[in-house]
Enzyme design. Structure first.
Site, PDB file in Angstrom:
ATOM      1  N   ASP A   8       0.796  -1.408   0.499  1.00  0.00           N
ATOM      2  CA  ASP A   8      -0.092   0.018  -0.149  1.00  0.00           C
ATOM      3  C   ASP A   8       1.161   1.003  -0.787  1.00  0.00           C
ATOM      4  O   ASP A   8       1.830   1.133   0.066  1.00  0.00           O
ATOM      5  CB  ASP A   8      -1.283   0.347   1.218  1.00  0.00           C
ATOM      6  CG  ASP A   8      -0.871  -0.182   2.697  1.00  0.00           C
ATOM      7  OD1 ASP A   8       1.027   0.392   2.381  1.00  0.00           O
ATOM      8  OD2 ASP A   8      -1.160   0.189   3.989  1.00  0.00           O
ATOM      9  N   CYS A  65       3.434  -3.859   3.889  1.00  0.00           N
ATOM     10  CA  CYS A  65       2.234  -2.029   4.246  1.00  0.00           C
ATOM     11  C   CYS A  65       2.657  -0.996   5.806  1.00  0.00           C
ATOM     12  O   CYS A  65       3.708  -1.048   5.679  1.00  0.00           O
ATOM     13  CB  CYS A  65       0.689  -2.470   4.891  1.00  0.00           C
ATOM     14  SG  CYS A  65       0.659  -3.146   6.285  1.00  0.00           S
ATOM     15  N   THR A  67       2.446  -1.986   9.054  1.00  0.00           N
ATOM     16  CA  THR A  67       3.618  -2.391  10.033  1.00  0.00           C
ATOM     17  C   THR A  67       3.610  -3.861   9.323  1.00  0.00           C
ATOM     18  O   THR A  67       4.309  -4.926  10.373  1.00  0.00           O
ATOM     19  CB  THR A  67       2.248  -2.216  11.301  1.00  0.00           C
ATOM     20  OG1 THR A  67       1.372  -2.585  10.747  1.00  0.00           O
ATOM     21  CG2 THR A  67       2.356  -1.270  11.514  1.00  0.00           C
ATOM     22  N   HIS A  98      10.243 -24.014   9.586  1.00  0.00           N
ATOM     23  CA  HIS A  98       9.102 -24.429  10.576  1.00  0.00           C
ATOM     24  C   HIS A  98       7.956 -24.606   9.745  1.00  0.00           C
ATOM     25  O   HIS A  98       6.729 -25.420   9.843  1.00  0.00           O
ATOM     26  CB  HIS A  98       9.270 -24.555  11.786  1.00  0.00           C
ATOM     27  CG  HIS A  98      10.351 -24.612  12.430  1.00  0.00           C
ATOM     28  ND1 HIS A  98      10.656 -24.569  13.978  1.00  0.00           N
ATOM     29  CD2 HIS A  98      11.761 -25.130  12.424  1.00  0.00           C
ATOM     30  CE1 HIS A  98      11.217 -25.081  14.667  1.00  0.00           C
ATOM     31  NE2 HIS A  98      12.090 -25.257  13.598  1.00  0.00           N
ATOM     32  N   HIS A 133       7.756 -30.752  11.132  1.00  0.00           N
ATOM     33  CA  HIS A 133       6.539 -30.034  10.161  1.00  0.00           C
ATOM     34  C   HIS A 133       5.598 -29.869   9.670  1.00  0.00           C
ATOM     35  O   HIS A 133       4.484 -29.234   9.884  1.00  0.00           O
ATOM     36  CB  HIS A 133       7.689 -28.596  10.010  1.00  0.00           C
ATOM     37  CG  HIS A 133       8.459 -28.390  10.919  1.00  0.00           C
ATOM     38  ND1 HIS A 133       7.953 -27.616  12.246  1.00  0.00           N
ATOM     39  CD2 HIS A 133      10.238 -28.452  10.841  1.00  0.00           C
ATOM     40  CE1 HIS A 133       9.470 -27.557  12.835  1.00  0.00           C
ATOM     41  NE2 HIS A 133      10.125 -28.103  12.600  1.00  0.00           N
TER      42      HIS A 133
HETATM   43  C1  RB5 Z   1      -2.088   2.698   6.838  1.00  0.00           C
HETATM   44  O1  RB5 Z   1      -2.023   3.994   7.004  1.00  0.00           O
HETATM   45  C2  RB5 Z   1      -1.662   1.501   7.514  1.00  0.00           C
HETATM   46  O2  RB5 Z   1      -2.437   0.938   8.384  1.00  0.00           O
HETATM   47  C3  RB5 Z   1      -1.121   0.274   7.078  1.00  0.00           C
HETATM   48  O3  RB5 Z   1      -0.614   0.616   6.010  1.00  0.00           O
HETATM   49  C4  RB5 Z   1      -1.050  -0.940   7.156  1.00  0.00           C
HETATM   50  O4  RB5 Z   1       0.251  -0.493   8.330  1.00  0.00           O
HETATM   51  C5  RB5 Z   1      -2.432  -1.103   8.442  1.00  0.00           C
HETATM   52  O5  RB5 Z   1      -2.085  -2.774   8.539  1.00  0.00           O
END
Ligand code: RB5
Length: 146
Positions: A8, A65, A67, A98, A133
């Site tokens: 994203d 993304c 996180t 694993h 596994h």
């Molecule tokens: C976008 O602001 C953020 O929410 C997205 O990139 C991500 O981290 C969601 O899990």
């Protein structure tokens, strides 16, 4: 080895850096977007990459993304996908050894480019250990239907 990669807006810059690295190593990849930094919804990209890996078109997927969390949640809802959200090389390595993880999710706002490249290299170059596994992965499929 063929890799599908997607991100994203929060993962866009890291995606571009990883693409440059894959290209340097002659690793074939397809970029499914996003292609600019305008705000988009991560599930659309997570879904596209996951389906293309689950259908056998690609060996591995890389999703980025902010996180790595949203992408990982999305990817693990697709049958046949074992996605991992890795912040360290050790997590990446163990997810292959694993868990036979077939999608790597990264946080563009959490790790830097150098860390991401080490994680990607380790992940792509580590093979599944098999053995005990396999039983556990079969159980995941049986119990969840995924
Ligand atoms: C976008 O602001 C953020 O929410 C997205 O990139 C991500 O981290 C969601 O899990």
């Amino acid at each position: 080895m063929k890799v599908a990669i997607g991100a994203d807006h929060a993962g866009y810059l890291l995606k571009e850096a990883i693409k440059r690295h894959l290209a340097k190593g002659d690793i074939p990849f397809s970029d499914i977007g996003t292609f600019k930094m305008d705000s988009v919804n991560y599930p659309e990209y997570g879904y596209k990459v996951s389906v293309s890996v689950a259908s056998g078109g690609y060996d591995f997927g890389i999703l980025i993304c902010g996180t790595g969390i949203g992408m990982c949640i999305t990817a693990n809802k697709i049958k046949g996908i074992r996605a991992v959200q890795a912040y360290t090389v050790e997590q990446a390595k163990l997810s292959r050894l694993h868990n036979d993880a077939n999608i790597l999710c990264l946080g563009g706002r959490i790790i830097n480019e150098e860390e991401a490249i080490s994680i990607v290299d380790t992940w792509l170059n580590t093979s599944f250990e098999g053995g005990r596994h396999v039983t556990r992965l079969k159980l995941i499929s049986q119990l969840t239907g995924l």
